[in-house]
Enzyme design. Sequence first.
Site, PDB file in Angstrom:
ATOM      1  N   GLU A   1       0.709  -1.572   0.350  1.00  0.00           N
ATOM      2  CA  GLU A   1       0.074   0.054   0.149  1.00  0.00           C
ATOM      3  C   GLU A   1       1.112   1.279   0.077  1.00  0.00           C
ATOM      4  O   GLU A   1       2.068   1.044   0.359  1.00  0.00           O
ATOM      5  CB  GLU A   1      -0.850  -0.209   1.161  1.00  0.00           C
TER       6      GLU A   1
ATOM      7  N   CYS B   1      -6.728   1.088   3.089  1.00  0.00           N
ATOM      8  CA  CYS B   1      -7.525   2.359   3.341  1.00  0.00           C
ATOM      9  C   CYS B   1      -7.432   2.964   2.133  1.00  0.00           C
ATOM     10  O   CYS B   1      -7.962   3.422   1.478  1.00  0.00           O
ATOM     11  CB  CYS B   1      -7.615   2.787   4.211  1.00  0.00           C
TER      12      CYS B   1
ATOM     13  N   ASN C   1     -12.138  -3.241   1.727  1.00  0.00           N
ATOM     14  CA  ASN C   1     -11.404  -3.398   2.385  1.00  0.00           C
ATOM     15  C   ASN C   1     -11.436  -3.659   3.474  1.00  0.00           C
ATOM     16  O   ASN C   1     -11.965  -5.030   3.886  1.00  0.00           O
ATOM     17  CB  ASN C   1     -10.146  -2.626   1.810  1.00  0.00           C
ATOM     18  N   GLU C   2     -11.023  -2.660   4.477  1.00  0.00           N
ATOM     19  CA  GLU C   2     -12.400  -2.996   5.768  1.00  0.00           C
ATOM     20  C   GLU C   2     -13.442  -2.077   6.234  1.00  0.00           C
ATOM     21  O   GLU C   2     -13.388  -1.923   6.151  1.00  0.00           O
ATOM     22  CB  GLU C   2     -10.805  -2.047   6.919  1.00  0.00           C
TER      23      GLU C   2
HETATM   24  O1  AHR Z   1      -2.141  -1.780   6.991  1.00  0.00           O
HETATM   25  C1  AHR Z   1      -2.294   0.184   7.220  1.00  0.00           C
HETATM   26  C2  AHR Z   1      -4.037   0.145   6.951  1.00  0.00           C
HETATM   27  O2  AHR Z   1      -4.065  -0.478   8.478  1.00  0.00           O
HETATM   28  C3  AHR Z   1      -4.406  -0.521   5.980  1.00  0.00           C
HETATM   29  O3  AHR Z   1      -4.724   0.393   5.362  1.00  0.00           O
HETATM   30  C4  AHR Z   1      -5.464  -0.062   6.565  1.00  0.00           C
HETATM   31  O4  AHR Z   1      -6.491  -1.658   5.861  1.00  0.00           O
HETATM   32  C5  AHR Z   1      -5.706  -1.333   7.922  1.00  0.00           C
HETATM   33  O5  AHR Z   1      -6.688  -0.505   8.508  1.00  0.00           O
END
Ligand code: AHR
Length: 642
Positions: free
Chosen positions: A43, A233, A364-365
């Site tokens: 990321e 994120c 994602n989350e």
């Molecule tokens: O890895 C950092 C962040 O942690 C990622 O973007 C997210 O998916 C999680 O909250």
Amino acid sequence: MKQLITTFLLSCAIGAQAQHVMTVDVSRPTAKIQPTMYGIFFEDINFGADGGLYAELVKNRSFEFPQPFVGWMPFGNVTVQDAEPCFDRNPHYVRIVNDGRLLRAGLDNEGFRGIGLKQGEEYRFTAYTRTPDARPMKLSVELVNSNGENLLKKEIEISGNSWQKQTVVLQSPFTDAHSRLRVVLLSEGTVDMDHISLFPVNTWKKRENGLRADLAQALYDLNPGVFRFPGGCIIEGNSLATRYQWKNSVGPVENRPLNENRWNYTFKHKAFPDYFQSLGLGYYEYFLLSEDLGAEPLPVLSCGLSCQYESNEVVPLDELDPYVQDALDLIEFANGPVTSKWGKVRADMGHPEPFGMKMIGIGNEQWDKVYTERLEVFTKAIRAKHPDIQIVGSSGPSADGDKFDYLWPEMKRIGVDLVDEHYYMAPDWFFANAARYDSYDRKGPKVFAGEYASHDHSTGKANNFLAALSEAAFMTGLERNADVVRLATYAPLFAHVDAWQWNPDLIWFDNLRMMRTPNYYVQQMYGMNAGTDVLSLQMDGKPVTGQDSLYASAVLDAPTGEIILKLVNAGSRQAKVQVDFDGLKKRRLIGGSCTYLQNCDWRTVNTLEQEALVPRIRPVQVGEHSLDLELQPRSFSVYRLH
Ligand code: AHR
């Protein structure tokens, strides 16, 4: 007992524990290990892409930041323009005027917390230029060290009032992590410039628009089986408008529109106003890297929800079509024939062969019904057109709790193939959860441990040996349960020492160097020794999940016929272990090697100056059907037995 491990025992004790006997049954493998088992998750956080893996050395090369001179120090008569631009999606450029009254006019770029240059290395400068009045002009391109000395100058001549690409290769006469790039207009007159770029010539695989060679090599050395990208994120965005849109990240690099990076203001005490995504490292480059690494690509797309922790914007269900179409088009971009619309884009970029993408993540989350009803729409559309593509859903942002408990049954109902679990937990949690998957439902979707890292809050979440060892112990449980856990990726991957938002991270770097953490080496020891089939390994009739601070798993590597044991001794004393191998029949053990990480001090960390903790290797004496081990206190060992 588990609490004792981390709180009181900070060094090793003298003397061994009692003898332990473990039994490995070689005759009946209990599960297949997927080649995707141990992988990486990338990321653009901590300047991981722009300023990191993406080897571009110029920040804000297209003058598209909201304040177009961020990263630049103009001198003399320099203005930002957008009339008759070179690139329609990045319309800004600079106009430099040398009217003779000033000695010079031009601009410096500061790079990403400096520009890292190495003596003797070559750097490719490129820019798009024109002279509005068509008169020939001379520009000087200069490398300036951190003392302000412009130790290398090269002149280029430009002419013509239509945009043209200029290229010049500069060999740096010095090494400096905080250099600058300078462009000076030497002639009297006017020059327009756009997309001013500087790359090392020696990128990963020597590609233009390439990756930092040392960082890509570190990824390669992990032997990853899967590569999840581009977030995290950032796929959600702070708002829907700033979500990651893959279509903006393909095609000519100069015309990929800038996006903000959602890690710019996430932590109020740690703001990064100059953190943007150039998208120069985009989906084409991600797929190419997957191919280079021999890892299955796993792209993750927005499901029509912006970050639920932040703006929580929701695309109405009857307006979700473009988002779903993005997913379908992505599959075509990766796998479609060159005659298809998006397959042609891939081919035009230089890759007519399909990338062979097999998995896609949706969201994602995310959590709640607002997620599951959108995921359902995506799932139906993808299944209808691409039944072979595996779909990854989310179990939310944490290892358990309300969101998790709601989402898992929903994932089963919707029928996704894999469920992405995230856990950023304390070392004690990792030690205590080595049996987490022993009782998971074998019938439902499989598990993707998509983001995890051990957070030792007592040391400010250092990448220390305690964290690494707790991950190694936990991973014996992933391995033992490879029938249900199909993929696992540590997070985050990269961090720039001068520009990070989140720790711990697997690999740290500055503008010249990089450092592999103890956690990296744990991942590497698993990745290099993944094996193909799980073998039953028991002590007193049970899996080894923390009894007497021991953790263990065993696999067979079918191509080589080797048996691989992974053993963690988290205790402060040496542990004597006899390992008996059942089912060898007429075969016998003839030798092997042990790769190990060991340190009595939990707090040990690696630094850019010195990697204190690196795996060591030694030969191993074996009995015909058994192995006598003395597991060092605080150690992680991988035995490969022939
Ligand atoms: O890895 C950092 C962040 O942690 C990622 O973007 C997210 O998916 C999680 O909250």
